[in-house]
Design an enzyme around this catalytic site. Structure first.
Site, PDB file in Angstrom:
ATOM      1  CE  LYS A 266      24.312  15.381  78.331  1.00  0.00           C
ATOM      2  NZ  LYS A 266      23.759  14.132  77.778  1.00  0.00           N
TER       3      LYS A 266
ATOM      4  CG  ASP B  42      28.621  22.129  75.300  1.00  0.00           C
ATOM      5  OD1 ASP B  42      27.672  21.917  76.068  1.00  0.00           O
ATOM      6  OD2 ASP B  42      28.964  21.334  74.407  1.00  0.00           O
TER       7      ASP B  42
ATOM      8  CG  PHE C  37      31.182  14.547  74.552  1.00  0.00           C
ATOM      9  CD1 PHE C  37      31.643  13.313  74.129  1.00  0.00           C
ATOM     10  CD2 PHE C  37      29.842  14.855  74.354  1.00  0.00           C
ATOM     11  CE1 PHE C  37      30.783  12.395  73.525  1.00  0.00           C
ATOM     12  CE2 PHE C  37      28.983  13.951  73.754  1.00  0.00           C
ATOM     13  CZ  PHE C  37      29.450  12.718  73.329  1.00  0.00           C
TER      14      PHE C  37
END
Length: 451
Positions: free
Chosen positions: A258, A229, A143
């Site tokens: 985030k 990532d 993802f």
């Protein structure tokens, strides 16, 4: 729900996303929050919800940390430059330096953006410019984000369907499969290999020892960059600053987002070496060839600095390591013996409970029936019961519906861990008996089909 809250929900349904409201109503999770602090969420009707999702690893410092809020208030009170777009923001330089020192490994330059997806888009451009190649390689069940470039690095049809042709020259290999990785890299057509050190939405999948080091060696052999990532795994979520540090790798590019601003201001950061950076910004004439409107604004930079202060001063990385081990051990002990629980895995406070189909006929028949309706049915009933009956917020993984994500804020306490463990034990125990758990799932399926 009070009339005022119903009106607000109706406005959201009318003007933002009616399908999201339908899903929340279906799962009985459409509540109105009045106050959020640390790992606790308080609703307007008097409920206290314990957060074991952290906004998908946004709230590492907990909700509304007072020190970060104070830093933002101070920045607003300065009446200083926020987004001039014609100066060199000092706070951006300060934050970039701290991020590079924490990351290490020759990462000396930073590009700031607003989201993880935008960070991945940046990494794509810089990797292509540096390598002189266009191919992009990533893993099954990864993802990386939902903008078109980031989405091109994901092979799940659920996410891709209906959005037309994405970036060409992309390929996917199984996570952890070195032979498949080398076969693709040996073509020498890939600018970079994008990988999550621990796959989050893929099911909290931790690689075998040595996999990432060998993957890095293969990238170097065949001239491809290694892009880590760390949008969900970074910022001390798994213990060290980067999950990459668990595995002894030095990525060429790292994407952070985030948790970088304490969950209060959108911000992301792409860390890279001087050589990669200068492949894009080759001269002062090209100093703005890659930019982002909200990049380096003073509020996001101040939030980032304050977040690092909290994470480091309160030693939340050590806390993630120690409490993560405690949580994993207590979950494994509490759930041992349940036939539908396969394992508890992860690192730090990024854990997942892997469920498996039941063997007993009394459970297998309804499980298979619900799986035919939708593969996420079992997991969503778990999530609904944890929220409605146990007052705990969590969710299943986006690319593996049989894994329940366990990712509380890093400020979680041992008492709150015990509360979660007791709650999930009770819900899993309930699921192992024929009756209400499964009949409710059938009712949910009927409501879903009629929605």
């Amino acid at each position: 729900m009070p009339i005022a809250e119903l009106i607000a929900t109706d406005a959201y349904a009318d003007h933002v996303n009616p399908q999201w409201v339908k899903l929340l109503n279906l799962l009985e999770m459409n509540v109105s929050y009045e106050r959020c602090s640390g790992a606790e969420l308080f609703t307007r009707d008097g409920r206290r919800i314990l957060d074991f999702l952290s906004g998908y690893c946004v709230h590492n410092t907990g909700h509304n940390h007072p020190e970060i809020i104070d830093a933002l208030k101070d920045e607003l009170d300065r009446f200083g430059p926020v987004m001039l777009q014609s100066n060199a923001p000092e706070l951006a330089g300060e934050l970039a330096g701290r991020l590079c020192r924490l990351a290490g490994g020759g990462l000396t330059k930073v590009f700031f953006a607003s989201s993880g997806s935008e960070g991945v888009e940046t990494a794509i451009k810089f990797a292509r410019a540096h390598a002189g190649r266009v191919g992009l390689l990533s893993c099954h069940r990864a993802f990386h984000g939902l903008t078109c470039g980031a989405l091109s690095l994901m092979n799940g049809e659920y996410w891709r369907n209906g959005f037309g042709p994405l970036l060409p020259d992309t390929a996917f290999v199984p996570f952890g499969d070195l032979a498949a990785l080398e076969k693709e890299l040996a073509t020498r057509r890939f600018a970079a290999f994008f990988v999550e050190p621990i796959q989050a939405e893929g099911g909290i999948r931790v690689p075998e020892p040595g996999y990432l080091q060998d993957a890095q060696a293969l990238c170097r052999r065949y001239g491809s960059l290694l892009v880590a990532d760390e949008v969900q795994t970074g910022m001390f979520r798994t213990g060290p600053f980067l999950a990459s540090h668990h595995f002894g790798i030095t990525p060429d590019i790292v994407v952070l987002a985030k948790a970088l601003s304490g969950g209060l201001v959108p911000v992301s950061a792409v860390l890279m070496s001087d050589d990669i950076h200068s492949s894009v910004f080759t001269s002062f004439k090209r100093s703005i060839v890659h930019a982002s409107t909200f990049s380096e604004n003073s509020l996001s930079m101040r939030a980032g600095l304050a977040t690092l202060d909290v994470l480091e001063n309160q030693r939340l990385g050590d806390r993630a390591t120690n409490l993560g081990m405690e949580l994993q051990q207590e979950l494994a002990s509490a759930l041992a013996g349940f036939e539908m629980v396969q394992e508890v895995r992860g690192k730090g406070l990024l854990l997942g409970i892997q469920f498996t189909p039941p063997r007993k006929l009394a459970l297998r028949a309804p499980f298979e029936a619900f799986a035919k309706i939708h593969p996420a049915m079992f997991g969503q009933i778990l999530v609904m019961r944890m929220f409605r009956n146990q007052n705990i917020l969590t969710q299943i993984c986006g690319n593996d519906f049989m894994v329940l994500k366990v990712a509380p804020p890093l400020v979680i306490t041992s008492a709150q861990i015990a509360e979660f463990v007791s709650a999930i034990h009770d819900v899993v125990d309930f699921a192992h008996h024929p009756g209400a758990f499964w009949s409710e799932a059938l009712g949910l399926a009927r409501r879903a089909m009629g929605a």
